[in-house]
Design a protein around this motif. Structure first.
Motif, PDB file in Angstrom:
ATOM      1  N   TYR A  56      10.700  83.763 -86.595  1.00  0.00           N
ATOM      2  CA  TYR A  56      11.176  84.953 -85.883  1.00  0.00           C
ATOM      3  C   TYR A  56      12.491  84.672 -85.155  1.00  0.00           C
ATOM      4  N   ARG A  57      12.653  83.431 -84.689  1.00  0.00           N
ATOM      5  CA  ARG A  57      13.890  83.107 -83.945  1.00  0.00           C
ATOM      6  C   ARG A  57      15.087  82.991 -84.881  1.00  0.00           C
ATOM      7  N   HIS A  58      14.915  82.237 -85.974  1.00  0.00           N
ATOM      8  CA  HIS A  58      16.069  81.919 -86.852  1.00  0.00           C
ATOM      9  C   HIS A  58      16.165  82.832 -88.067  1.00  0.00           C
ATOM     10  N   LYS A  59      15.121  83.631 -88.330  1.00  0.00           N
ATOM     11  CA  LYS A  59      15.048  84.605 -89.441  1.00  0.00           C
ATOM     12  C   LYS A  59      14.822  83.944 -90.804  1.00  0.00           C
ATOM     13  N   LEU A  60      15.472  82.821 -91.044  1.00  0.00           N
ATOM     14  CA  LEU A  60      15.240  82.030 -92.254  1.00  0.00           C
ATOM     15  C   LEU A  60      15.046  80.584 -91.824  1.00  0.00           C
ATOM     16  N   ILE A  61      13.980  79.950 -92.314  1.00  0.00           N
ATOM     17  CA  ILE A  61      13.846  78.511 -92.063  1.00  0.00           C
ATOM     18  C   ILE A  61      13.564  77.806 -93.389  1.00  0.00           C
ATOM     19  N   TYR A  62      13.949  76.535 -93.472  1.00  0.00           N
ATOM     20  CA  TYR A  62      13.711  75.802 -94.720  1.00  0.00           C
ATOM     21  C   TYR A  62      13.317  74.366 -94.420  1.00  0.00           C
ATOM     22  N   PHE A  63      12.564  73.815 -95.363  1.00  0.00           N
ATOM     23  CA  PHE A  63      11.992  72.464 -95.233  1.00  0.00           C
ATOM     24  C   PHE A  63      12.378  71.713 -96.491  1.00  0.00           C
ATOM     25  N   ARG A  64      12.947  70.538 -96.361  1.00  0.00           N
ATOM     26  CA  ARG A  64      13.337  69.744 -97.526  1.00  0.00           C
ATOM     27  C   ARG A  64      12.201  68.818 -97.948  1.00  0.00           C
ATOM     28  N   ASP A  65      12.259  68.417 -99.203  1.00  0.00           N
ATOM     29  CA  ASP A  65      11.426  67.332 -99.724  1.00  0.00           C
ATOM     30  C   ASP A  65       9.921  67.565 -99.537  1.00  0.00           C
ATOM     31  N   GLN A  66       9.470  68.739 -99.911  1.00  0.00           N
ATOM     32  CA  GLN A  66       8.048  69.088 -99.770  1.00  0.00           C
ATOM     33  C   GLN A  66       7.376  69.048-101.143  1.00  0.00           C
ATOM     34  N   ASP A  67       6.245  68.355-101.240  1.00  0.00           N
ATOM     35  CA  ASP A  67       5.449  68.361-102.480  1.00  0.00           C
ATOM     36  C   ASP A  67       4.352  69.398-102.317  1.00  0.00           C
ATOM     37  N   ILE A  68       4.524  70.533-102.980  1.00  0.00           N
ATOM     38  CA  ILE A  68       3.630  71.667-102.730  1.00  0.00           C
ATOM     39  C   ILE A  68       2.986  72.132-104.037  1.00  0.00           C
ATOM     40  N   SER A  69       1.642  72.098-104.073  1.00  0.00           N
ATOM     41  CA  SER A  69       0.924  72.626-105.242  1.00  0.00           C
ATOM     42  C   SER A  69       0.738  74.134-105.037  1.00  0.00           C
ATOM     43  N   PHE A  70       0.267  74.824-106.095  1.00  0.00           N
ATOM     44  CA  PHE A  70       0.002  76.265-105.933  1.00  0.00           C
ATOM     45  C   PHE A  70      -1.026  76.488-104.825  1.00  0.00           C
ATOM     46  N   SER A  71      -2.040  75.615-104.771  1.00  0.00           N
ATOM     47  CA  SER A  71      -3.066  75.860-103.739  1.00  0.00           C
ATOM     48  C   SER A  71      -2.511  75.554-102.336  1.00  0.00           C
ATOM     49  N   ASP A  72      -1.609  74.569-102.204  1.00  0.00           N
ATOM     50  CA  ASP A  72      -0.939  74.362-100.888  1.00  0.00           C
ATOM     51  C   ASP A  72      -0.153  75.626-100.509  1.00  0.00           C
ATOM     52  N   HIS A  73       0.559  76.162-101.511  1.00  0.00           N
ATOM     53  CA  HIS A  73       1.407  77.347-101.256  1.00  0.00           C
ATOM     54  C   HIS A  73       0.531  78.506-100.757  1.00  0.00           C
ATOM     55  N   GLU A  74      -0.621  78.671-101.391  1.00  0.00           N
ATOM     56  CA  GLU A  74      -1.549  79.742-100.961  1.00  0.00           C
ATOM     57  C   GLU A  74      -2.044  79.480 -99.538  1.00  0.00           C
ATOM     58  N   LYS A  75      -2.392  78.208 -99.258  1.00  0.00           N
ATOM     59  CA  LYS A  75      -2.935  77.881 -97.921  1.00  0.00           C
ATOM     60  C   LYS A  75      -1.900  78.122 -96.826  1.00  0.00           C
ATOM     61  N   ILE A  76      -0.661  77.699 -97.084  1.00  0.00           N
ATOM     62  CA  ILE A  76       0.403  77.896 -96.072  1.00  0.00           C
ATOM     63  C   ILE A  76       0.589  79.386 -95.816  1.00  0.00           C
ATOM     64  N   THR A  77       0.588  80.159 -96.917  1.00  0.00           N
ATOM     65  CA  THR A  77       0.791  81.612 -96.793  1.00  0.00           C
ATOM     66  C   THR A  77      -0.312  82.226 -95.936  1.00  0.00           C
ATOM     67  N   LEU A  78      -1.549  81.837 -96.231  1.00  0.00           N
ATOM     68  CA  LEU A  78      -2.684  82.456 -95.533  1.00  0.00           C
ATOM     69  C   LEU A  78      -2.751  82.067 -94.053  1.00  0.00           C
ATOM     70  N   LYS A  79      -2.037  81.005 -93.673  1.00  0.00           N
ATOM     71  CA  LYS A  79      -1.972  80.666 -92.240  1.00  0.00           C
ATOM     72  C   LYS A  79      -1.118  81.688 -91.485  1.00  0.00           C
ATOM     73  N   LEU A  80      -0.282  82.426 -92.222  1.00  0.00           N
ATOM     74  CA  LEU A  80       0.603  83.394 -91.558  1.00  0.00           C
ATOM     75  C   LEU A  80       0.114  84.838 -91.685  1.00  0.00           C
ATOM     76  N   GLY A  81      -0.844  85.076 -92.544  1.00  0.00           N
ATOM     77  CA  GLY A  81      -1.357  86.446 -92.720  1.00  0.00           C
ATOM     78  C   GLY A  81      -1.985  86.623 -94.079  1.00  0.00           C
ATOM     79  N   GLU A  82      -2.194  87.899 -94.470  1.00  0.00           N
ATOM     80  CA  GLU A  82      -2.766  88.182 -95.799  1.00  0.00           C
ATOM     81  C   GLU A  82      -1.653  88.204 -96.837  1.00  0.00           C
ATOM     82  N   PHE A  83      -2.015  88.014 -98.090  1.00  0.00           N
ATOM     83  CA  PHE A  83      -1.016  88.119 -99.152  1.00  0.00           C
ATOM     84  C   PHE A  83      -0.437  89.540 -99.194  1.00  0.00           C
ATOM     85  N   GLY A  84       0.866  89.624 -99.408  1.00  0.00           N
ATOM     86  CA  GLY A  84       1.517  90.927 -99.547  1.00  0.00           C
ATOM     87  C   GLY A  84       1.442  91.415-100.990  1.00  0.00           C
ATOM     88  N   THR A  85       1.909  92.652-101.193  1.00  0.00           N
ATOM     89  CA  THR A  85       1.904  93.257-102.525  1.00  0.00           C
ATOM     90  C   THR A  85       3.159  92.834-103.276  1.00  0.00           C
TER      91      THR A  85
END
Ligand code: SIN
Length: 307
Positions: A56-85
């Motif tokens: 919310y402060r910076h509007k865009l944030i980014y993280f380098r060098d992340q090893d992310i599987s599809f299930s990690d991606h889903e888990k991170i998303t769900l920590k912030l809310g429900e999946f969007g359309t």
């Protein structure tokens, strides 16, 4: 120590806060920050709360060098809310909420997914709140994404213009995108499903063109910031005005909102994960990496009806 960078207009502060679990390093004075010190595949709730604050402060944030599987991606998303359309794709096999944004090295197309300044799926009644993209395999150069801060844009308008546009509703419709997709499909002479580069598109084009009317000045439900809800892709009219009357206003506001000093430009590396506040950012991708593969995956967080 926080790194204080105030926008030259004095109307936006993109300096880093001192967080406990993450470190934010601002990208530009208008917006954006790299977040360091975090492995996103294993993030605590405390760190996630700071990450959300940094979105919310910076509007865009980014993280380098992340090893992310599809299930990690889903888990991170769900920590912030429900999946969007997602209005464009059916997701990847077994993970319907993970949308592929892939261009193969040999793709033969003039279009690229995400080109032209836009906010994601603005034509929906409930557009996504936050987008989370993982750049898994990115070109060595080209394929950057630009972002523009529409809170800074709104703050920079004159009081007279703010008053003028306060009651207006913008017609968000995918009519230009649908026309471009249909032209692309015809030129490929493919079957029912159209392809954009290497992405199978399966949209409900009638609904996308019908679109929605949303406030032209949007109030953020978390931060209460006001922003200009306009872009160069989906904003195609204003309620109660003819096209001839509406488009000069929209074009003026869109050009104003995307002036260079309100933007930042993200240079991707493979394994970069980004999150942006789709309610108050415009972004655009470029078709400037022909001959290189670009493999990205996107999820979104369900938003609310813009107010
Ligand atoms: C998008 O999610 O709009 C695509 C962004 C990109 O490809 O850089």
């Amino acid at each position: 120590m926080s790194n204080s960078i105030l926008h030259p207009t004095g109307l936006f502060d993109n300096s880093a806060k001192d967080y406990k679990h993450i470190q934010a390093v601002p990208l530009a004075s208008a917006m954006g920050a790299e977040i360091r010190g975090i492995d996103l595949s294993n993030v605590s709730d405390e760190a996630m709360a700071e990450i959300e604050d940094a979105i919310y402060r910076h509007k865009l944030i980014y993280f380098r060098d992340q090893d992310i599987s599809f299930s990690d991606h889903e888990k991170i998303t769900l920590k912030l809310g429900e999946f969007g359309t997602d209005a464009y794709t059916k997701g990847v096999v077994g993970h319907e909420n993970i949308q592929p944004v892939i261009m193969e090295a040999d793709a033969d197309t003039k279009m690229v997914f995400g080109s032209g300044w836009h906010t994601d799926s603005a034509f929906l009644d409930v557009p996504p709140a936050i987008a989370l993209n993982y750049g898994k395999d990115m070109p060595p150069y080209g394929g950057d994404t630009m972002f523009a801060n529409s809170v800074l844009a709104y703050n920079s308008l004159s009081e007279g213009m703010k008053e003028l546009i306060a009651p207006l509703k913008v017609w968000m419709s995918a009519k230009k995108v649908v026309a471009a997709m249909q032209a692309e499909k015809q030129s490929q002479q493919s079957g029912k499903v159209s392809k954009l580069g290497s992405i199978d598109l399966d949209p409900d084009t009638v609904k996308m063109v019908e679109g929605s009317y949303h406030p032209l000045v949007r109030v953020h439900p978390v931060t209460a910031e006001k922003s200009l809800f306009v872009d160069g892709t989906y904003a195609n009219g204003i309620e109660g005005l003819s096209e001839d009357e509406a488009m000069p206003i929209i074009n003026y506001l869109f050009k104003f909102a995307t002036q260079e000093s309100f933007t930042c430009r993200l240079k991707w590396e493979s394994k970069t994960f980004i999150m942006w506040d789709n309610r108050i950012c415009l972004h655009q991708a470029f078709n400037d990496y022909q001959g290189f593969r670009r493999e990205m995956y996107r999820t979104t967080i369900m938003g609310e009806k813009p107010q």
